[in-house]
Write a protein that holds these residues in place. Structure first.
Motif, PDB file in Angstrom:
ATOM      1  N   ASP A  64       0.820  -1.208   0.000  1.00 20.01           N
ATOM      2  CA  ASP A  64       0.000   0.000   0.000  1.00 20.01           C
ATOM      3  C   ASP A  64       0.854   1.258   0.000  1.00 20.01           C
ATOM      4  OD1 ASP A  64      -2.176  -1.654   0.069  1.00 20.01           O
ATOM      5  OD2 ASP A  64      -2.585  -1.379   2.206  1.00 20.01           O
ATOM      6  N   VAL A  65       1.920   1.246   0.797  1.00 20.45           N
ATOM      7  CA  VAL A  65       2.797   2.415   0.872  1.00 20.45           C
ATOM      8  C   VAL A  65       3.501   2.630  -0.469  1.00 20.45           C
ATOM      9  CG1 VAL A  65       4.818   3.425   2.011  1.00 20.45           C
ATOM     10  CG2 VAL A  65       3.111   2.201   3.365  1.00 20.45           C
ATOM     11  N   LEU A  66       3.988   1.555  -1.064  1.00 17.03           N
ATOM     12  CA  LEU A  66       4.668   1.704  -2.361  1.00 17.03           C
ATOM     13  C   LEU A  66       3.697   2.111  -3.467  1.00 17.03           C
ATOM     14  CD1 LEU A  66       7.330  -1.115  -2.360  1.00 17.03           C
ATOM     15  CD2 LEU A  66       7.643   1.321  -2.059  1.00 17.03           C
ATOM     16  N   ASP A  67       2.481   1.588  -3.411  1.00 17.94           N
ATOM     17  CA  ASP A  67       1.480   2.015  -4.396  1.00 17.94           C
ATOM     18  C   ASP A  67       1.173   3.497  -4.236  1.00 17.94           C
ATOM     19  OD1 ASP A  67       1.323  -0.527  -5.435  1.00 17.94           O
ATOM     20  OD2 ASP A  67      -0.529  -1.060  -4.367  1.00 17.94           O
ATOM     21  N   GLU A  68       1.054   3.945  -2.987  1.00 21.13           N
ATOM     22  CA  GLU A  68       0.793   5.365  -2.755  1.00 21.13           C
ATOM     23  C   GLU A  68       1.980   6.219  -3.200  1.00 21.13           C
ATOM     24  OE1 GLU A  68      -0.847   8.488   0.551  1.00 21.13           O
ATOM     25  OE2 GLU A  68      -0.711   6.379   1.101  1.00 21.13           O
ATOM     26  N   PHE A  69       3.198   5.723  -2.982  1.00 23.44           N
ATOM     27  CA  PHE A  69       4.388   6.418  -3.456  1.00 23.44           C
ATOM     28  C   PHE A  69       4.318   6.598  -4.972  1.00 23.44           C
ATOM     29  CE2 PHE A  69       8.622   6.267  -5.341  1.00 23.44           C
ATOM     30  CZ  PHE A  69       9.222   7.348  -4.719  1.00 23.44           C
ATOM     31  N   ASP A  70       3.955   5.536  -5.670  1.00 21.25           N
ATOM     32  CA  ASP A  70       3.828   5.609  -7.133  1.00 21.25           C
ATOM     33  C   ASP A  70       2.789   6.647  -7.549  1.00 21.25           C
ATOM     34  OD1 ASP A  70       5.760   3.652  -7.446  1.00 21.25           O
ATOM     35  OD2 ASP A  70       4.308   2.027  -7.751  1.00 21.25           O
ATOM     36  N   VAL A  71       1.661   6.675  -6.859  1.00 16.16           N
ATOM     37  CA  VAL A  71       0.595   7.627  -7.183  1.00 16.16           C
ATOM     38  C   VAL A  71       1.060   9.058  -6.921  1.00 16.16           C
ATOM     39  CG1 VAL A  71      -1.696   8.447  -6.468  1.00 16.16           C
ATOM     40  CG2 VAL A  71      -1.304   6.013  -6.855  1.00 16.16           C
ATOM     41  N   VAL A  72       1.672   9.285  -5.753  1.00 14.77           N
ATOM     42  CA  VAL A  72       2.113  10.633  -5.382  1.00 14.77           C
ATOM     43  C   VAL A  72       3.165  11.148  -6.356  1.00 14.77           C
ATOM     44  CG1 VAL A  72       3.386  11.922  -3.600  1.00 14.77           C
ATOM     45  CG2 VAL A  72       1.480  10.462  -2.951  1.00 14.77           C
ATOM     46  N   THR A  73       4.140  10.319  -6.701  1.00 16.14           N
ATOM     47  CA  THR A  73       5.182  10.777  -7.623  1.00 16.14           C
ATOM     48  C   THR A  73       4.621  10.967  -9.039  1.00 16.14           C
ATOM     49  OG1 THR A  73       5.954   8.490  -7.919  1.00 16.14           O
ATOM     50  CG2 THR A  73       7.129   9.860  -6.324  1.00 16.14           C
ATOM     51  N   ALA A  74       3.711  10.110  -9.455  1.00 15.02           N
ATOM     52  CA  ALA A  74       3.083  10.272 -10.778  1.00 15.02           C
ATOM     53  C   ALA A  74       2.239  11.548 -10.814  1.00 15.02           C
ATOM     54  CB  ALA A  74       2.232   9.057 -11.117  1.00 15.02           C
ATOM     55  N   ASP A  75       1.521  11.826  -9.732  1.00 16.57           N
ATOM     56  CA  ASP A  75       0.713  13.047  -9.673  1.00 16.57           C
ATOM     57  C   ASP A  75       1.604  14.285  -9.752  1.00 16.57           C
ATOM     58  OD1 ASP A  75      -1.583  11.540  -9.463  1.00 16.57           O
ATOM     59  OD2 ASP A  75      -1.912  11.980  -7.331  1.00 16.57           O
ATOM     60  N   ARG A  76       2.705  14.266  -9.025  1.00 15.14           N
ATOM     61  CA  ARG A  76       3.622  15.411  -9.045  1.00 15.14           C
ATOM     62  C   ARG A  76       4.214  15.599 -10.450  1.00 15.14           C
ATOM     63  NH1 ARG A  76       5.074  20.375  -7.474  1.00 15.14           N
ATOM     64  NH2 ARG A  76       7.314  20.634  -7.619  1.00 15.14           N
ATOM     65  N   SER A  77       4.608  14.511 -11.059  1.00 17.64           N
ATOM     66  CA  SER A  77       5.169  14.575 -12.402  1.00 17.64           C
ATOM     67  C   SER A  77       4.146  15.137 -13.395  1.00 17.64           C
ATOM     68  CB  SER A  77       5.629  13.185 -12.836  1.00 17.64           C
ATOM     69  OG  SER A  77       6.154  13.199 -14.121  1.00 17.64           O
ATOM     70  N   ALA A  78       2.922  14.676 -13.295  1.00  9.10           N
ATOM     71  CA  ALA A  78       1.863  15.165 -14.184  1.00  9.10           C
ATOM     72  C   ALA A  78       1.610  16.650 -13.949  1.00  9.10           C
ATOM     73  CB  ALA A  78       0.579  14.367 -13.967  1.00  9.10           C
ATOM     74  N   TRP A  79       1.618  17.075 -12.693  1.00  6.57           N
ATOM     75  CA  TRP A  79       1.413  18.483 -12.372  1.00  6.57           C
ATOM     76  C   TRP A  79       2.504  19.341 -13.009  1.00  6.57           C
ATOM     77  CZ3 TRP A  79       4.033  22.435 -10.048  1.00  6.57           C
ATOM     78  CH2 TRP A  79       3.295  23.568  -9.734  1.00  6.57           C
ATOM     79  N   VAL A  80       3.750  18.898 -12.903  1.00  6.16           N
ATOM     80  CA  VAL A  80       4.862  19.647 -13.489  1.00  6.16           C
ATOM     81  C   VAL A  80       4.691  19.746 -15.001  1.00  6.16           C
ATOM     82  CG1 VAL A  80       7.354  19.601 -13.941  1.00  6.16           C
ATOM     83  CG2 VAL A  80       6.494  19.159 -11.632  1.00  6.16           C
ATOM     84  N   ARG A  81       4.370  18.626 -15.642  1.00  6.47           N
ATOM     85  CA  ARG A  81       4.181  18.647 -17.096  1.00  6.47           C
ATOM     86  C   ARG A  81       3.039  19.587 -17.495  1.00  6.47           C
ATOM     87  NH1 ARG A  81       4.867  13.261 -16.387  1.00  6.47           N
ATOM     88  NH2 ARG A  81       2.667  12.842 -16.696  1.00  6.47           N
TER      89      ARG A  81
END
Length: 82
Positions: free
Chosen positions: A8-25
């Motif tokens: 769960d923690v690693l899945d959330e890490f993936d979501v958080v980093t993907a969200d941040r990356s998408a926001w930057v783009r």
């Protein structure tokens, strides 16, 4: 290996980093343009709030991962005798 112990923690890490990356783009060009020409205060406030939320989310998940890693793989045990 961590995926076994804390999926769960690693899945959330993936979501958080993907969200941040998408926001930057999504916001990169408007921020560049805004630096050159200026941005309305409402846009600055929105971008700042979104950026701070992303930073808060990243910090939270970093602390959760650190707690799992230290709890499972602590290298402190036995080091006192060295």
């Amino acid at each position: 290996m961590l995926k076994v112990y804390c999926p769960d923690v690693l899945d959330e890490f993936d979501v958080v980093t993907a969200d941040r990356s998408a926001w930057v783009r999504e916001n990169r060009e408007s921020i560049k343009r805004g630096v050159k020409t200026g941005l309305p205060q409402t846009d600055i406030a929105r971008l700042a709030a979104e950026s701070m939320q992303a930073a808060t989310d990243l910090e939270r998940i970093k602390l959760e991962l650190a707690a799992v890693i230290l709890g499972r793989y602590s290298m402190r045990d036995g080091w006192e005798s060295l």
